[in-house]
Design an enzyme around this catalytic site. Structure first.
Site, short mmCIF file in Angstrom:
data_model
loop_
_atom_site.label_atom_id
_atom_site.label_comp_id
_atom_site.label_asym_id
_atom_site.label_seq_id
_atom_site.Cartn_x
_atom_site.Cartn_y
_atom_site.Cartn_z
N TYR A 152 -2.52 -1.21 -3.13
CA TYR A 152 -2.54 -1.88 -1.83
C TYR A 152 -1.89 -1.03 -0.73
O TYR A 152 -2.50 -0.80 0.33
CB TYR A 152 -1.83 -3.24 -1.92
CG TYR A 152 -1.74 -3.93 -0.57
CD1 TYR A 152 -2.84 -4.56 -0.02
CD2 TYR A 152 -0.55 -3.93 0.15
CE1 TYR A 152 -2.77 -5.19 1.21
CE2 TYR A 152 -0.46 -4.56 1.39
CZ TYR A 152 -1.57 -5.17 1.91
OH TYR A 152 -1.49 -5.78 3.13
N LYS A 194 -3.62 0.77 2.92
CA LYS A 194 -3.27 0.57 4.32
C LYS A 194 -2.89 1.89 4.99
O LYS A 194 -3.14 2.08 6.20
CB LYS A 194 -2.14 -0.46 4.45
CG LYS A 194 -2.56 -1.86 3.99
CD LYS A 194 -3.80 -2.38 4.71
CE LYS A 194 -4.09 -3.84 4.40
NZ LYS A 194 -5.25 -4.35 5.17
#
Length: 241
Positions: free
Chosen positions: A164, A168
């Site tokens: 994750y 980003k």
């Protein structure tokens, strides 16, 4: 409501719940007709009904950001309904599987990484590029990519999530590439960090409301023509890369 051409239209992906829904709700009062992009038909329809009940001019758009076919159909739907797109908020995102140490870098499940990147990065590129012809018809096109300070290489916030967080980081990097490419155009693109918001994403165990998390996205979606480009912002201002 006047003619379609007088009404600005915003598409928010993953707008059926959480921060995405709050962004859609917040764009209504500042003059936008809002396209609610979501995969699940029932959840999308419910979100549209809730937004309309709150006075927002909303319509649903079936949208799976991981599917070329779905995205192409979404472009057709927005074009048919609105004729152009003024704001695109790339909000759809997933945390990815976190059980069985799937996001521990030392035991990283590469399939988890692929799945997260497919939505959080490739999905943003897929939707953005497909919607560009409609955005170019706008007088003030704005693109907001919903990121996270977990992707900040400087701050290194949150738990260790090796799928994750880097998704980003990469999203932020892609944002800067778009900003460079759009430098001589009217298209303004930035990344937004909503902060640690109570949604199903965080198990509702977080201090900020979805409305608080949505505020920075709404600000970046309504920037003036001389507003910042290719930056990463939260409520306090620029977030370190």
């Amino acid at each position: 409501m006047g003619p379609v051409n007088d009404t600005k239209t915003a598409l928010v992906t993953g707008a059926n719940k959480g921060i995405g829904f709050a962004i859609a709700q917040g764009l209504g009062p500042v003059g936008f007709r809002v396209a609610v992009g979501a995969r699940d038909d029932a959840r999308r329809e419910t979100a549209v009904e809730r937004l309309r009940a709150a006075g927002v001019d909303a319509f649903g758009v079936a949208l799976d950001v991981t599917s070329d076919e779905s995205v192409a159909e979404a472009v057709e739907a927005v074009e048919k309904e609105a004729g152009r797109l003024d704001v695109l908020v790339n909000n759809a995102g997933i945390a990815g599987r976190i059980d069985d140490d799937g996001q521990d870098p030392t035991t990283l499940d590469l399939d988890v990484v692929r799945t997260v990147l497919e939505t959080n990065v490739f999905g943003v590129v897929r939707v953005t590029n497909a919607m560009l012809p409609l955005l170019r018809r706008s007088d003030a096109p704005r693109i907001v990519n919903m990121s996270s300070n977990m992707g900040s290489l400087t701050l290194r916030t949150g738990p260790v999530l090796a799928a994750y967080a880097p998704s980003k980081t990469m999203l932020n990097a892609i944002t800067t590439q778009y900003a460079r490419r759009f430098a001589d155009t009217g298209i303004i693109v930035n990344s937004a960090c909503p902060g640690y918001v109570a949604t199903d994403f965080t198990g509702f165990n977080a201090p900020r409301t979805p409305e608080q998390g949505a505020a920075i996205a709404i600000r970046l979606a309504t920037l003036p023509d001389d507003g910042p480009r290719g930056g990463f912002f939260d409520d306090e201002g620029p977030v370190p890369w």
